[in-house]
Design a protein around this motif. Structure first.
Motif, mmCIF file in Angstrom:
data_model
loop_
_atom_site.group_PDB
_atom_site.id
_atom_site.type_symbol
_atom_site.label_atom_id
_atom_site.label_comp_id
_atom_site.label_asym_id
_atom_site.label_seq_id
_atom_site.Cartn_x
_atom_site.Cartn_y
_atom_site.Cartn_z
ATOM 1 N N ILE A 1 19.462 5.712 4.144
ATOM 2 C CA ILE A 1 18.617 6.244 5.197
ATOM 3 C C ILE A 1 19.325 7.466 5.755
ATOM 4 N N ALA A 2 18.731 8.620 5.512
ATOM 5 C CA ALA A 2 19.322 9.880 5.973
ATOM 6 C C ALA A 2 19.218 9.970 7.484
ATOM 7 N N PRO A 3 20.186 10.610 8.105
ATOM 8 C CA PRO A 3 20.103 10.805 9.551
ATOM 9 C C PRO A 3 18.840 11.594 9.895
ATOM 10 N N ASP A 4 18.346 11.376 11.079
ATOM 11 C CA ASP A 4 17.131 12.048 11.527
ATOM 12 C C ASP A 4 17.353 13.553 11.516
ATOM 13 N N SER A 5 16.499 14.271 10.809
ATOM 14 C CA SER A 5 16.657 15.723 10.705
ATOM 15 C C SER A 5 16.452 16.415 12.045
ATOM 16 N N ALA A 6 15.683 15.811 12.945
ATOM 17 C CA ALA A 6 15.475 16.415 14.264
ATOM 18 C C ALA A 6 16.791 16.481 15.027
ATOM 19 N N ALA A 7 17.674 15.527 14.818
ATOM 20 C CA ALA A 7 18.953 15.505 15.515
ATOM 21 C C ALA A 7 19.790 16.721 15.123
ATOM 22 N N LYS A 8 19.654 17.188 13.891
ATOM 23 C CA LYS A 8 20.410 18.357 13.431
ATOM 24 C C LYS A 8 20.019 19.590 14.251
ATOM 25 N N TYR A 9 18.747 19.727 14.552
ATOM 26 C CA TYR A 9 18.284 20.879 15.300
ATOM 27 C C TYR A 9 18.676 20.798 16.771
ATOM 28 N N ARG B 1 0.822 -1.213 0.000
ATOM 29 C CA ARG B 1 0.000 0.000 0.000
ATOM 30 C C ARG B 1 0.856 1.264 0.000
ATOM 31 N N LYS B 2 2.079 1.136 0.505
ATOM 32 C CA LYS B 2 3.051 2.231 0.431
ATOM 33 C C LYS B 2 4.262 1.682 -0.324
ATOM 34 N N LYS B 3 4.767 2.474 -1.244
ATOM 35 C CA LYS B 3 5.850 2.017 -2.119
ATOM 36 C C LYS B 3 7.243 2.288 -1.561
ATOM 37 N N GLY B 4 7.344 3.096 -0.526
ATOM 38 C CA GLY B 4 8.655 3.385 0.055
ATOM 39 C C GLY B 4 9.430 4.424 -0.729
ATOM 40 N N LYS B 5 8.733 5.370 -1.318
ATOM 41 C CA LYS B 5 9.416 6.379 -2.129
ATOM 42 C C LYS B 5 10.090 7.462 -1.294
ATOM 43 N N ARG B 6 9.514 7.788 -0.138
ATOM 44 C CA ARG B 6 10.089 8.855 0.679
ATOM 45 C C ARG B 6 9.665 8.687 2.133
ATOM 46 N N GLY B 7 10.351 9.417 2.992
ATOM 47 C CA GLY B 7 9.990 9.445 4.410
ATOM 48 C C GLY B 7 10.134 8.110 5.118
ATOM 49 N N GLU B 8 9.228 7.900 6.039
ATOM 50 C CA GLU B 8 9.250 6.702 6.883
ATOM 51 C C GLU B 8 9.105 5.422 6.044
ATOM 52 N N ALA B 9 8.271 5.460 5.021
ATOM 53 C CA ALA B 9 8.085 4.278 4.171
ATOM 54 C C ALA B 9 9.384 3.922 3.446
ATOM 55 N N HIS B 10 10.135 4.921 3.024
ATOM 56 C CA HIS B 10 11.443 4.684 2.393
ATOM 57 C C HIS B 10 12.378 3.979 3.374
ATOM 58 N N LYS B 11 12.413 4.498 4.591
ATOM 59 C CA LYS B 11 13.281 3.918 5.615
ATOM 60 C C LYS B 11 12.910 2.459 5.866
#
Length: 76
Positions: free
Chosen positions: A64-72, A42-52
């Protein structure tokens, strides 16, 4: 990994490890509902959590990009 897994192969891989989808999701810090949706197609994993999730399950080759929240958190 030698190839990309299909959803059926990813499910079999989890079963071979004796892990439930819930357990896999907890271990990797991902949403269980998203994990089920990726496995069901149902989700193809193109971006975001589904990609991960797709990358972690071996259903997609990607980074898998590092969590953007950690940057802040590191800002002064």
């Amino acid at each position: 990994m030698t190839g990309i897994r299909t959803a059926a192969q990813a499910k079999a891989w989890l079963e071979h490890q004796g892990k439930s989808v819930q357990e896999f999701a907890r271990e990797h810090g991902v949403d269980p509902a998203t994990t089920y949706q990726v496995l069901a197609g149902r989700k193809k994993g193109k971006r975001g959590e589904a990609h991960k999730v797709a990358v972690l399950l071996g259903m997609k080759d990607g980074i898998i990009a590092p969590d953007s929240a950690a940057k802040y958190d590191e800002l002064p």
